[in-house]
Scaffold this active site. Structure first.
Site, PDB file in Angstrom:
ATOM      1  N   HIS A 167       0.857  -1.200   0.000  1.00 22.51           N
ATOM      2  CA  HIS A 167       0.000   0.000   0.000  1.00 22.51           C
ATOM      3  C   HIS A 167       0.889   1.245   0.000  1.00 22.51           C
ATOM      4  CE1 HIS A 167      -3.906   2.044   1.487  1.00 22.51           C
ATOM      5  NE2 HIS A 167      -3.055   2.991   1.108  1.00 22.51           N
ATOM      6  N   HIS A 172       1.507   5.360  -1.875  1.00 18.57           N
ATOM      7  CA  HIS A 172       1.082   6.466  -2.732  1.00 18.57           C
ATOM      8  C   HIS A 172       2.334   7.050  -3.369  1.00 18.57           C
ATOM      9  CE1 HIS A 172      -3.039   6.456  -1.120  1.00 18.57           C
ATOM     10  NE2 HIS A 172      -2.439   6.035  -0.016  1.00 18.57           N
ATOM     11  N   HIS A 204     -10.594   0.928   1.695  1.00 20.72           N
ATOM     12  CA  HIS A 204     -10.344   1.912   2.745  1.00 20.72           C
ATOM     13  C   HIS A 204     -11.541   1.777   3.680  1.00 20.72           C
ATOM     14  CE1 HIS A 204      -8.789   5.876   4.302  1.00 20.72           C
ATOM     15  NE2 HIS A 204      -9.927   5.698   4.958  1.00 20.72           N
ATOM     16  N   ASP A 251       1.152   2.520   3.598  1.00 25.31           N
ATOM     17  CA  ASP A 251       0.337   3.716   3.345  1.00 25.31           C
ATOM     18  C   ASP A 251       1.199   4.978   3.388  1.00 25.31           C
ATOM     19  OD1 ASP A 251      -1.868   5.169   2.617  1.00 25.31           O
ATOM     20  OD2 ASP A 251      -2.780   5.197   4.610  1.00 25.31           O
TER      21      ASP A 251
END
Ligand code: DOR
Ligand code: ZN
Length: 333
Positions: free
Chosen positions: A14, A16, A133, A241
């Site tokens: 996970h 970004h 999510h 994350d």
């Protein structure tokens, strides 16, 4: 004790990586630590169709040779069965569900998981994983995750032929639910949720760089997450994350949610497991169970951590990283 710690090459399920001029630096930071990363699609516009997904993957590969991006697309009720097939053929491994308004760029999300019901047969056929999510829009922020569990559990029970990942679990209730659900359900756990509680964010001085969604919860929640990570239960694996936002977007009147943990992700994770006397549990957590759940081969090769004191930089590529200025003991070679 040996000064080296050899781990199988790890995965982060996970991350970004953003887009445009920011992407190369964030992707390189991930490539220094991980063999593969599952890349989240909450861009503007979102990654939601096959051509866009392929372009985004090409840009990541170009920016960070050696890093294998595993691609996720934004799973919206408007996606058709044909789109799903095209996305799977383009190499997507997962569709990501963002409930409406719960985090960065989640406008136009769904308000109830049941909106995806008409797509479930196609999802099962394509073998795509559904990443959620797990926060219920409109609920008090400390209770959003728990409120999401009912519809999540229902969906996961009704569709035993689809694999679901509850992303970045932050509560004891979520750990319990994932543990009790069938083998089609797993969860990612972040580094920061293993370490902080709400008090670290707002209990003293306000710490905007620890503000994230889902918000860090109570000590007993953190304890449940640690026990899950150390449990050797294959349902729980690493997803950082890591979510960079530039310094001025965090240190302002309406700051973005996201902890940029990538610049110390593997090193600090190693320290958490080492400090807890759980070193033997780290290889599967960061380099085994995630791959198994996604039905990917485990990575060949190893990464070496050496015992060497270093300090996390105060700023990395315009972003204040997790643990900025703090000393760590393990260094990635
Ligand atoms: O804190 C978060 N930041 N949580 C998310 O779910 C998204 C992420 C982001 O994209 O900034
Ligand atoms: Zn995320």
């Amino acid at each position: 004790m040996s000064a080296d710690w050899i781990l199988p090459r790890p995965d982060d399920f996970h991350v970004h990586l953003r887009q445009g001029e920011d992407l190369p630096a964030y992707a390189m930071e991930a490539a220094r630590r991980f063999a593969r990363v599952l890349v989240m699609p909450n861009l503007v516009p979102p990654v939601s169709e096959a051509a866009g997904l392929g372009d985004y993957r090409d840009r990541i590969r170009l920016a960070a040779p050696g890093l294998e991006p595993l691609m996720a697309f934004k799973l919206l009720p408007s996606v058709s069965p044909e789109d799903l097939l095209a996305l799977a053929r383009a190499g997507a491994v997962a569709g990501k569900v963002y409930p409406e308004g719960v985090t960065t760029n989640s406008e136009n999300g769904i308000s109830d998981l049941r909106e995806l019901e008409p797509l479930m047969a196609s999802i099962a056929k394509t073998n795509l994983v559904v990443c959620c999510h797990g926060e219920k829009p409109g609920v008090f922020s400390m209770e959003r995750e728990e409120a999401f569990l009912e519809e999540f559990s229902e969906m996961a029970c009704r569709h035993g032929d689809v694999r679901f990942v509850l992303e970045h679990v932050s509560t004891a209730a979520a750990v319990r639910a994932v543990t009790e659900l069938g083998p089609n359900v797993a969860a990612t756990i972040t580094l920061h949720h293993l370490e902080i509680t709400l008090d670290d964010v707002v209990g003293g001085m306000l710490k905007p760089h620890l503000f994230c969604k889902p918000i860090a919860k109570r000590p007993q929640d953190r304890q449940a997450l640690r026990e899950a990570a150390f449990s050797a239960n294959p349902k729980f694996f690493f997803g950082s994350d890591s979510a960079p936002h530039r310094k001025d977007r965090k240190e302002c009147a309406a700051g973005c949610a996201g902890v940029y943990s990538m610049p110390c992700a593997l090193e600090a994770l190693a320290q958490v497991f080492d400090d807890a006397g759980q070193r033997d549990k780290l290889p599967d957590f960061v380099a085994g169970f995630g791959a198994d759940f996604y039905r990917l081969p485990r990575n060949p090769g190893t990464v070496r951590l050496v015992r060497e004191d270093w300090k996390v930089p105060e700023i990395v590529d315009g972003v204040v990283p997790y643990k900025a200025g703090e000393a760590l003991r393990w260094k990635v070679i």
